[in-house]
Design an enzyme around this catalytic site. Structure first.
Site, PDB file in Angstrom:
ATOM      1  N   TYR A 103       0.887  -1.182   0.029  1.00  0.00           N
ATOM      2  CA  TYR A 103       0.122  -0.015   0.155  1.00  0.00           C
ATOM      3  C   TYR A 103       0.954   1.405  -0.201  1.00  0.00           C
ATOM      4  CZ  TYR A 103       0.451   0.880   5.242  1.00  0.00           C
ATOM      5  OH  TYR A 103       0.890   1.037   6.300  1.00  0.00           O
ATOM      6  N   TYR A 119      -4.609   0.767  -1.282  1.00  0.00           N
ATOM      7  CA  TYR A 119      -4.159  -0.491  -0.875  1.00  0.00           C
ATOM      8  C   TYR A 119      -4.143  -1.329  -2.141  1.00  0.00           C
ATOM      9  CZ  TYR A 119      -4.831   0.600   4.245  1.00  0.00           C
ATOM     10  OH  TYR A 119      -4.838   1.156   5.537  1.00  0.00           O
ATOM     11  N   GLY A 244      -7.227   9.197  27.650  1.00  0.00           N
ATOM     12  CA  GLY A 244      -6.529   8.117  28.033  1.00  0.00           C
ATOM     13  C   GLY A 244      -7.171   6.831  27.707  1.00  0.00           C
ATOM     14  N   GLY A 274       0.380   3.759  13.689  1.00  0.00           N
ATOM     15  CA  GLY A 274       0.955   2.828  14.579  1.00  0.00           C
ATOM     16  C   GLY A 274       0.736   2.894  15.901  1.00  0.00           C
ATOM     17  N   ALA A 275       0.110   3.892  16.491  1.00  0.00           N
ATOM     18  CA  ALA A 275      -0.217   4.135  17.963  1.00  0.00           C
ATOM     19  C   ALA A 275      -0.813   3.089  18.711  1.00  0.00           C
ATOM     20  CB  ALA A 275      -0.481   5.624  18.368  1.00  0.00           C
ATOM     21  N   GLY A 276      -2.091   2.794  18.148  1.00  0.00           N
ATOM     22  CA  GLY A 276      -3.061   1.769  18.717  1.00  0.00           C
ATOM     23  C   GLY A 276      -2.262   0.411  18.688  1.00  0.00           C
ATOM     24  N   ASP A 277      -1.409   0.014  17.771  1.00  0.00           N
ATOM     25  CA  ASP A 277      -0.691  -1.337  17.878  1.00  0.00           C
ATOM     26  C   ASP A 277       0.197  -1.377  18.903  1.00  0.00           C
ATOM     27  OD1 ASP A 277      -2.315  -2.021  15.719  1.00  0.00           O
ATOM     28  OD2 ASP A 277      -0.649  -1.359  14.369  1.00  0.00           O
ATOM     29  N   ASP A 313       5.371   3.429  11.138  1.00  0.00           N
ATOM     30  CA  ASP A 313       4.375   2.543  11.862  1.00  0.00           C
ATOM     31  C   ASP A 313       5.206   1.860  13.226  1.00  0.00           C
ATOM     32  OD1 ASP A 313       3.142   2.910   9.635  1.00  0.00           O
ATOM     33  OD2 ASP A 313       1.814   0.912   9.954  1.00  0.00           O
TER      34      ASP A 313
END
Length: 362
Positions: A103, A119, A244, A274-277, A313
């Site tokens: 992608y 993608y 939070g 990439g923050a959530g991962d 990421d």
């Protein structure tokens, strides 16, 4: 690590975390602008589950990525690059008939109208993942099995695989971790929202954003409302963006939840990808170490801050000593902590001094 209702001896397993899902080669623009105007791109990698595996491996955990890639150069690049993080890639299958997904994205913030992502993943090798094509022993070789809703959206076979892995059954040895990762564009004409809710109900540990719950399930009213919609998982983490995160942990002795909230850190954001991962990786790392709920959330926020302060990421996480020092700050210092690009490179032997320097005085 312990969990209520777990069968078998998880300490006998040879891997800390097994992450299952598609990873793709990503092309990052050399400068801002429309994809039509960007003259060149840098090659990277991206994939929710492999991101978690790489972050955990960099933090010192034994991880395994299980997936399928094409028998092509992009597949070679993914396997080699993810392996360089210390992730075991020996269970990644090679498909001679289907390509590795790729992608392209712009440099603009995902929250702006200027952001573009294109993608090329339809018919990819990973979309052929199914209960029949994936190695059973490798899938269940970890103390934690980490999945996401993205995999379920890729194809009917992938959905069958995730349903099988999230199915509650006697003797399930791994703790099943599920990040909802609601991506409406991947589901097209299928009812992804209800499918994701059903999958989450079979997991032991679930990560979901407050905004995701509102968009997918029309659940509003805060974390408690999300918990009411998802009472089954032993642990539910509700991410609340810049405010939070709240964790609900079932206490089977009392029949009630223990509820813990930890505010997010103040971060000088370079890119939000990439923050959530990374948050999931930090929370899982602290879970594997048996840390209490507050520390698990703090380690999640710290790992997310590492991702937010780099352009791609994946980020180099802080050393364990540095992260532990920051996670142990008193509430007042935690809430005034500000993290800037480069903060993870601090000398771990100076962790306390670095923490003091990063606490805002204004």
């Amino acid at each position: 690590m312990t969990r209520a209702g777990a069968a078998g001896d998880t300490n006998s397993l040879d891997t800390d975390v097994v992450a299952v899902g598609e990873s793709m080669v990503t092309f990052l623009p050399s400068r801002p602008g429309r994809l039509a105007d960007v003259p060149s791109f840098e090659r990277g990698i991206g994939g929710a589950e492999s991101n978690v595996a790489c972050a955990l491996a960099a933090a010192g955990h034994r991880t395994r990525w299980v997936s399928r890639v094409g028998a092509d150069g992009f597949g070679d690049h993914l396997v080699e690059t993810i392996g360089q993080y210390g992730v075991d890639t020996s269970a990644v299958g090679r498909d001679p008939h289907r390509p590795t997904g790729i992608y392209f994205r712009t440099a603009d913030d995902r929250g702006t109208d200027a952001h573009e992502v294109v993608y090329y993943r339809a018919g990819s090798a990973a979309s052929a993942m199914s209960p029949a094509t994936m190695p059973h022993d490798a899938l269940w070789s970890g103390r934690v099995l980490h999945l996401s809703g993205i995999t379920a959206a890729l194809s009917a076979d992938c959905l069958a695989l995730v349903r099988d892995l999230c199915g509650r059954r006697p003797g399930r040895r791994s703790l099943v971790s599920f990040d909802v990762n609601h991506r409406p564009g991947l589901w097209r004409d299928r009812d992804g929202a209800e499918i994701l809710l059903d999958l989450a109900r079979g997991a032991d540990l679930v990560f979901v954003g407050e905004d995701e719950a509102a968009a997918a399930w029309d659940v509003t009213g805060g974390p408690a409302a999300v918990r009411a919609a998802l009472p089954e998982p032993a642990v539910l983490v509700v991410k609340q963006g810049a405010r939070g995160a709240t964790v609900f942990a079932a206490d089977h002795a009392t029949g009630c939840d223990t509820i813990t909230f930890v505010p997010a850190l103040s971060v000088d954001v370079v890119a939000p990808v990439g923050a959530g991962d990374a948050f999931a990786a930090g929370f899982l790392s602290a879970t594997l170490r048996g840390l209490p709920a507050e520390r698990r959330l703090r380690h999640g926020h710290l790992m997310a801050a590492a991702a937010l302060t780099v352009p791609g990421d994946l980020a180099t996480p802080p050393s364990r000593g540095h992260a532990d020092t920051l996670a142990a700050l008193d509430p007042a210092d935690w809430e005034t902590l500000r993290l800037r690009p480069g903060w993870t490179a601090a000398d771990p032997t100076r962790a306390t001094a670095v923490a003091d320097e990063e606490v805002r005085t204004s």
